[in-house]
Design an enzyme around this catalytic site. Structure first.
Site: not given
Ligand code: NAP
Ligand code: GDD
Length: 380
Positions: A170, A172, A194
């Site tokens: 990520s 992050e 995280y």
């Molecule tokens: P998400 O929608 O939050 O999905 C997370 C998944 O992890 C769910 O299917 C959840 O299953 C599963 N999980 C949680 N705890 C588990 C456990 N103990 N054993 C097995 N499965 C478990 O995340 P996403 O947005 O699809 O992201 C996919 C991956 O990419 C994550 O690793 C996230 O950190 C990473 N990532 C995401 C982003 C982004 O912007 N979306 C960016 C960078 C990296 P349940 O339904 O059972 O809870």
């Molecule tokens: N969630 C949320 N809710 N975020 C808010 C809000 C609110 O009400 N108001 C402002 N924000 C700001 C957060 O402080 C953050 O800076 C930004 O919006 C994005 O927040 P999220 O959408 O929660 O995503 P994230 O950047 O913290 O994390 C996501 O992206 C990562 C990759 O950079 C997640 O998908 C992580 O799993 C992933 O790794």
């Protein structure tokens, strides 16, 4: 039927495959158009946003797709079954090493995509130990399951074809960024439990590649969104909030830091990059993002504009949504992914936000204001 389907029907008594000596060991690469039906993939996190898009993408490529699901009555399994009828499910939990070994034994995958995590950053302060266990040590457990089932050890490297592993790293991890834009060379400075857990998983994936010669890669993905995004993340919170206000269900949207900036892309584009990474000749890590950054304030203005409303009439900032430590600004340098994978995003920021707002308007219109398909809730 693929070569894997017969093997999986035999269920749990299947022993650990020696993938180096199996028919798959001499099979052609994942991008070879002649044998797509012979490949199988195991996706952890199948019930999440990325799991669903990746499964669709791999099914379209002719893969047999398996998804790991946890719990004895996981409510999201119904959603997966509705959306992805062809995906086969296997039980397992990233907290349980034995269950992961059993899952790899049963599926005998050619590719494993580790998408499972506790992925909501604020929750990682509230449940830091659990986040470390799932998002960090979970990576170790999946890698160990592959290593053990492949018969790999310090003295026995993989030969021929092997299970290929993708880790969902990520942006992050960059946290308090040392340079901008961020590339594969940018040092990490994570700002949340995280981010720290992801950095552990990232380094461990690299270490298993170097220690055991495993085909293990990380995609350092920047924020990617879609109508399937969990409602706790800011883009979906905003698109749902805008739709509720437009339809008269709500009047206010309470948000935190409007000044934070992210490099937001469309999840459907990013899963293509995951698959491409496992199709390379040489395993290596890639940054995946658009190279364009926008603030939360810009996101809000654009989203309200889609329905002809002024955000200033509805958005309230609330200190409850401010994080203990913030990642202020992320922006990807995806040059390596562009030049080596040929990857580039197809959907830009405005199209993404419009897509999400319109999808939530439709969802709430037919459901009477309920977002039952949501994969999460805004539970800070
Ligand atoms: P998400 O929608 O939050 O999905 C997370 C998944 O992890 C769910 O299917 C959840 O299953 C599963 N999980 C949680 N705890 C588990 C456990 N103990 N054993 C097995 N499965 C478990 O995340 P996403 O947005 O699809 O992201 C996919 C991956 O990419 C994550 O690793 C996230 O950190 C990473 N990532 C995401 C982003 C982004 O912007 N979306 C960016 C960078 C990296 P349940 O339904 O059972 O809870
Ligand atoms: N969630 C949320 N809710 N975020 C808010 C809000 C609110 O009400 N108001 C402002 N924000 C700001 C957060 O402080 C953050 O800076 C930004 O919006 C994005 O927040 P999220 O959408 O929660 O995503 P994230 O950047 O913290 O994390 C996501 O992206 C990562 C990759 O950079 C997640 O998908 C992580 O799993 C992933 O790794």
């Amino acid at each position: 039927m693929s070569k894997r389907a017969g093997a999986t029907a035999a269920v749990v008594s299947v022993s650990c495959p020696d993938v180096a000596q199996s028919p798959a060991a001499t099979a052609v690469g994942p991008t070879d158009a002649e044998t797509p039906l012979t490949r199988s993939a195991l996706i952890t996190g199948i019930t999440g946003q990325d799991g669903s898009y990746l499964a669709e993408h791999l099914l379209a490529q002719g893969y047999e797709v398996w998804g790991l699901v946890r719990g004895q009555a996981n409510p999201r399994v119904r959603l997966v079954r509705q959306l992805l009828e062809e995906v086969r499910l296997v039980r397992g939990d990233l907290l349980d090493q034995g269950s992961l070994i059993s899952a790899v034994e049963r599926v005998q995958p050619d590719e494993v995509y580790n998408l499972a995590a506790i992925s909501y950053v604020p929750m990682s302060w509230q449940q830091a130990e659990l986040t470390g266990e799932v998002t960090g040590l979970g990576v170790l457990r999946v890698l160990e399951a592959i290593r053990v089932c492949s018969g790999i050890s310090a003295s026995r490297s993989p030969a021929g074809r092997q299970i290929r592993f993708y880790q969902a790293s990520s942006s992050e991890m960059f946290g308090k960024v040392r340079e901008s834009p961020q590339s594969e060379q940018t040092p990490f400075h994570p700002r949340s439990p995280y981010g720290v857990a992801k950095a552990y998983g990232h380094h461990l994936t690299q270490n298993y590649r170097e220690s055991y010669g495993m085909f293990a890669v990380s995609g350092i993905l920047f924020n990617h969104e879609s109508p399937r995004r969990g409602a706790e993340f800011v883009t979906r919170k905003v698109s749902l909030g805008v739709a509720k206000i437009k339809l008269g269900y709500e009047r206010q949207l309470r948000l935190g830091n409007l000044g934070a900036s992210r490099d937001w892309g469309f999840a459907g584009d990013y899963v293509r990059a995951m698959h491409m990474m496992l199709g390379q000749d040489v395993p290596t890590d890639y940054v995946v993002g658009t190279g364009v950054t926008h603030s939360v304030g810009e996101l809000v203005e654009l989203a309200f504009g889609v329905v002809g409303l002024d955000w200033q009439d509805h958005v309230v900032t609330d200190a409850a949504f401010i994080r203990p430590a913030e990642v202020d600004r992320l922006c990807a340098n995806p040059a390596k992914a562009a030049s080596e994978l040929g990857w580039k995003p197809k959907i830009g920021f405005e199209e993404l936000v419009t897509m999400m707002v319109e999808a939530d308007l439709e969802l709430l219109s037919v459901s009477g204001g309920h977002a039952d398909d949501s994969f999460g809730s805004d539970a800070w």
